[in-house]
Design a protein around this motif. Structure first.
Motif, mmCIF file in Angstrom:
data_model
loop_
_atom_site.group_PDB
_atom_site.id
_atom_site.type_symbol
_atom_site.label_atom_id
_atom_site.label_comp_id
_atom_site.label_asym_id
_atom_site.label_seq_id
_atom_site.Cartn_x
_atom_site.Cartn_y
_atom_site.Cartn_z
ATOM 1 N N GLU A 70 -17.316 27.139 -3.246
ATOM 2 C CA GLU A 70 -17.792 25.959 -3.985
ATOM 3 C C GLU A 70 -18.611 25.055 -3.084
ATOM 4 O O GLU A 70 -19.653 24.519 -3.496
ATOM 5 C CB GLU A 70 -16.598 25.200 -4.569
ATOM 6 N N LEU A 71 -18.168 24.874 -1.843
ATOM 7 C CA LEU A 71 -18.913 24.054 -0.889
ATOM 8 C C LEU A 71 -20.284 24.660 -0.603
ATOM 9 O O LEU A 71 -21.296 23.954 -0.584
ATOM 10 C CB LEU A 71 -18.113 23.907 0.406
ATOM 11 N N LEU A 72 -20.350 25.972 -0.403
ATOM 12 C CA LEU A 72 -21.632 26.626 -0.160
ATOM 13 C C LEU A 72 -22.548 26.545 -1.372
ATOM 14 O O LEU A 72 -23.767 26.376 -1.229
ATOM 15 C CB LEU A 72 -21.409 28.085 0.235
ATOM 16 N N LYS A 77 -27.320 24.184 -3.762
ATOM 17 C CA LYS A 77 -27.941 23.430 -4.838
ATOM 18 C C LYS A 77 -28.668 22.200 -4.314
ATOM 19 O O LYS A 77 -29.782 21.862 -4.755
ATOM 20 C CB LYS A 77 -26.863 23.001 -5.855
ATOM 21 N N SER A 78 -28.071 21.513 -3.340
ATOM 22 C CA SER A 78 -28.686 20.309 -2.793
ATOM 23 C C SER A 78 -29.908 20.647 -1.929
ATOM 24 O O SER A 78 -30.849 19.851 -1.849
ATOM 25 C CB SER A 78 -27.667 19.504 -1.989
#
Length: 82
Positions: A70-72, A77-78
């Motif tokens: 999820e962090l990756l 996305k950012s």
């Protein structure tokens, strides 16, 4: 031998059956109940976690790996607008 005992001297189990009668199997020395009525299991003494658990296969669905994915995904996305 030192650990021999007479099976005929063991008492009957005496647990209630589903039909309402008494169990007629021989009980054991420890608690007097047969192997079918010895009581509920206390479970494992040491609970296994992670790679020691019997159902662990590959670790791709552990909380840590899911959180890392999820962090990756958020980082990807950012950074996608650059």
């Amino acid at each position: 031998m030192a650990n021999q005992f007479d099976l005929n001297t063991l008492p009957f189990c005496g647990a209630r059956t589903r039909s309402g009668g008494l169990c007629k199997h021989k009980g054991n020395i420890r608690n007097g109940r047969c192997k079918r009525h010895s009581g509920a299991s206390t479970g494992l003494i040491n609970q296994a976690f992670g790679k020691d658990h019997h159902r662990y296969t590959h670790g791709l669905r552990t909380k840590e790996v899911i959180g890392m994915r999820e962090l990756l995904a958020d980082m990807h996305k950012s950074l996608g607008g650059l």
